[in-house]
Design an enzyme around this catalytic site. Structure first.
Site, PDB file in Angstrom:
ATOM      1  N   LEU A   1       0.951  -1.276  -0.016  1.00  0.00           N
ATOM      2  CA  LEU A   1       0.042   0.014  -0.015  1.00  0.00           C
ATOM      3  C   LEU A   1       0.909   1.121  -0.024  1.00  0.00           C
ATOM      4  O   LEU A   1       1.949   1.433   0.612  1.00  0.00           O
ATOM      5  CB  LEU A   1      -0.952   0.126   1.241  1.00  0.00           C
TER       6      LEU A   1
ATOM      7  N   LEU B   1       3.813  -4.471  -8.246  1.00  0.00           N
ATOM      8  CA  LEU B   1       2.435  -4.381  -8.580  1.00  0.00           C
ATOM      9  C   LEU B   1       2.220  -3.282  -9.766  1.00  0.00           C
ATOM     10  O   LEU B   1       1.332  -3.529 -10.574  1.00  0.00           O
ATOM     11  CB  LEU B   1       1.644  -4.106  -7.410  1.00  0.00           C
TER      12      LEU B   1
ATOM     13  N   LEU C   1      15.413  10.085 -17.823  1.00  0.00           N
ATOM     14  CA  LEU C   1      15.930  11.306 -17.433  1.00  0.00           C
ATOM     15  C   LEU C   1      14.846  12.457 -16.924  1.00  0.00           C
ATOM     16  O   LEU C   1      15.004  13.538 -16.897  1.00  0.00           O
ATOM     17  CB  LEU C   1      16.590  12.019 -18.593  1.00  0.00           C
TER      18      LEU C   1
ATOM     19  N   ASP D   1       2.988  14.960 -10.728  1.00  0.00           N
ATOM     20  CA  ASP D   1       3.499  14.356  -9.662  1.00  0.00           C
ATOM     21  C   ASP D   1       4.270  13.353 -10.536  1.00  0.00           C
ATOM     22  O   ASP D   1       3.698  12.659 -11.411  1.00  0.00           O
ATOM     23  CB  ASP D   1       2.257  13.766  -8.898  1.00  0.00           C
TER      24      ASP D   1
ATOM     25  N   THR E   1       5.753  10.294  -9.262  1.00  0.00           N
ATOM     26  CA  THR E   1       5.834   9.275  -8.316  1.00  0.00           C
ATOM     27  C   THR E   1       5.741   7.877  -9.372  1.00  0.00           C
ATOM     28  O   THR E   1       6.619   7.154  -9.222  1.00  0.00           O
ATOM     29  CB  THR E   1       4.514   9.160  -7.487  1.00  0.00           C
TER      30      THR E   1
ATOM     31  N   GLY F   1       8.197   5.835 -13.551  1.00  0.00           N
ATOM     32  CA  GLY F   1       9.252   5.012 -13.702  1.00  0.00           C
ATOM     33  C   GLY F   1       8.624   3.632 -14.030  1.00  0.00           C
ATOM     34  O   GLY F   1       8.860   2.596 -14.767  1.00  0.00           O
ATOM     35  N   ASP F   2       7.498   3.330 -12.981  1.00  0.00           N
ATOM     36  CA  ASP F   2       6.924   2.019 -12.893  1.00  0.00           C
ATOM     37  C   ASP F   2       6.147   1.914 -14.211  1.00  0.00           C
ATOM     38  O   ASP F   2       6.004   0.729 -14.926  1.00  0.00           O
ATOM     39  CB  ASP F   2       5.967   1.829 -11.728  1.00  0.00           C
TER      40      ASP F   2
ATOM     41  N   GLY G   1      -0.464  10.821  -7.449  1.00  0.00           N
ATOM     42  CA  GLY G   1      -0.535   9.408  -7.188  1.00  0.00           C
ATOM     43  C   GLY G   1       0.461   8.352  -7.904  1.00  0.00           C
ATOM     44  O   GLY G   1       1.334   8.971  -8.977  1.00  0.00           O
TER      45      GLY G   1
END
Length: 303
Positions: free
Chosen positions: A12, A42, A215, A241, A243, A246-247, A282
């Protein structure tokens, strides 16, 4: 068309908007607190599945309400195979501190991910075939990650490693990596070189067949074992954002490779998908939807 096999963490994410990072010993007020399923494994598995690839995802969760919440979210993603190993720990979680310019810092707890054993990793990667992409991150132990990569390599699969978070020596694993994906800071931490082009070349000298360094607003660059370097310009956006970018990049990149569309298309699509993620807050909640990714894939298929 091959499958994407992801062995990684799930947890989480607790996200806080902060004006700056706290100083040592300081209590800093944040706002806009939010929680959602997360973890690099995930997020990357979900991004790959939403791109249209067949995805096999194995992870570890705790025997608690948080683990049940994570499992329910994953069950809704329609993966080809989902296996949730139950570990004798509280489910993993991450604290994400997001700055006003969209950049972020993350602190994670990974007891469940670290509990995935070498034997589990070998059994997982033994499912792979030559057309498949095996995608791993840095959340597992070095030994389990090495076991998964070695087995996948023996099976002839394409191995893709996104080694964040860096908590063990990545170097010994690079000869087993067809592709390694890092950001600028991670590449410097692994190679000791701050200039991204030099760092990418060094990752290849350490054994990776191909290195990709993301980059942020600068796009990304690639280097291969033949010494060829290429820069891919960014998609111009106003980031809110960063966050989950990269995923998103790694999951979409792996999916497009497994779909047989080639590395160049995979990189361009991955950058386009990451740009969508950067325009909302998020990580899991900012991942592109199936419909958004279908539009991107159709656009590049028509080129």
């Amino acid at each position: 068309m091959g499958q994407v096999l992801v062995l990684g963490n799930a947890g989480l994410d607790l996200t806080l908007q902060v004006p700056r990072l706290p100083e040592k010993g300081e209590t800093l007020l944040g706002d806009s607190a939010n929680s959602a399923p997360g973890g690099k494994g995930l997020n990357q598995a979900v991004a790959a599945a939403r791109t249209g690839a067949q995805v096999v995802f194995h992870t570890a969760i705790g025997r608690d309400s948080q683990g049940a919440e994570i499992g329910a979210a994953l069950a809704a993603e329609g993966m080809t195979e989902l296996e949730l190993h139950q570990a004798p720990y509280s489910s993993d979680f991450s604290l994400l501190m997001v700055l006003p310019d969209g950049e972020n810092s993350i602190v994670s707890m990974g007891s469940c991910a670290a509990a995935l054993t070498e034997e589990t990793a070998e059994i997982f990667s033994a499912k792979a075939n030559a057309a498949d992409v095996v995608l791993l991150q840095g959340n597992l132990t070095q030994a389990s990650t090495l076991a998964a990569l070695a087995t996948a390599t023996a099976r002839g699969a394409t191995t893709l490693l996104n080694p964040a978070p860096l908590w063990w020596d990545v170097g010994p694993l690079l000869p087993l990596c067809d592709i390694v994906v890092t950001n600028r800071g991670e590449a410097e931490a692994i190679t000791g070189l701050s200039e991204p082009t030099e760092a990418a070349a060094a990752l290849c000298r350490l054994g990776a067949s191909m290195a990709i360094i993301t980059l942020g607003a600068g796009g990304c660059l690639t280097s291969d074992c033949e010494g060829t370097t290429r820069h891919y310009p960014p998609v111009r956006i106003r980031a809110i954002d960063t966050t989950g970018c990269g995923d998103t990049f790694c999951g979409v990149f792996a999916a497009v490779l497994a779909m047989g569309l080639g590395q160049e298309t995979a990189i361009n699509l991955a950058q386009g998908a990451a740009a969508l993620t950067a325009q909302r807050r998020g990580a899991f909640t900012a991942l592109p939807s199936r419909d958004e990714l279908a539009v991107l894939v159709a656009r590049y298929r028509s080129l």
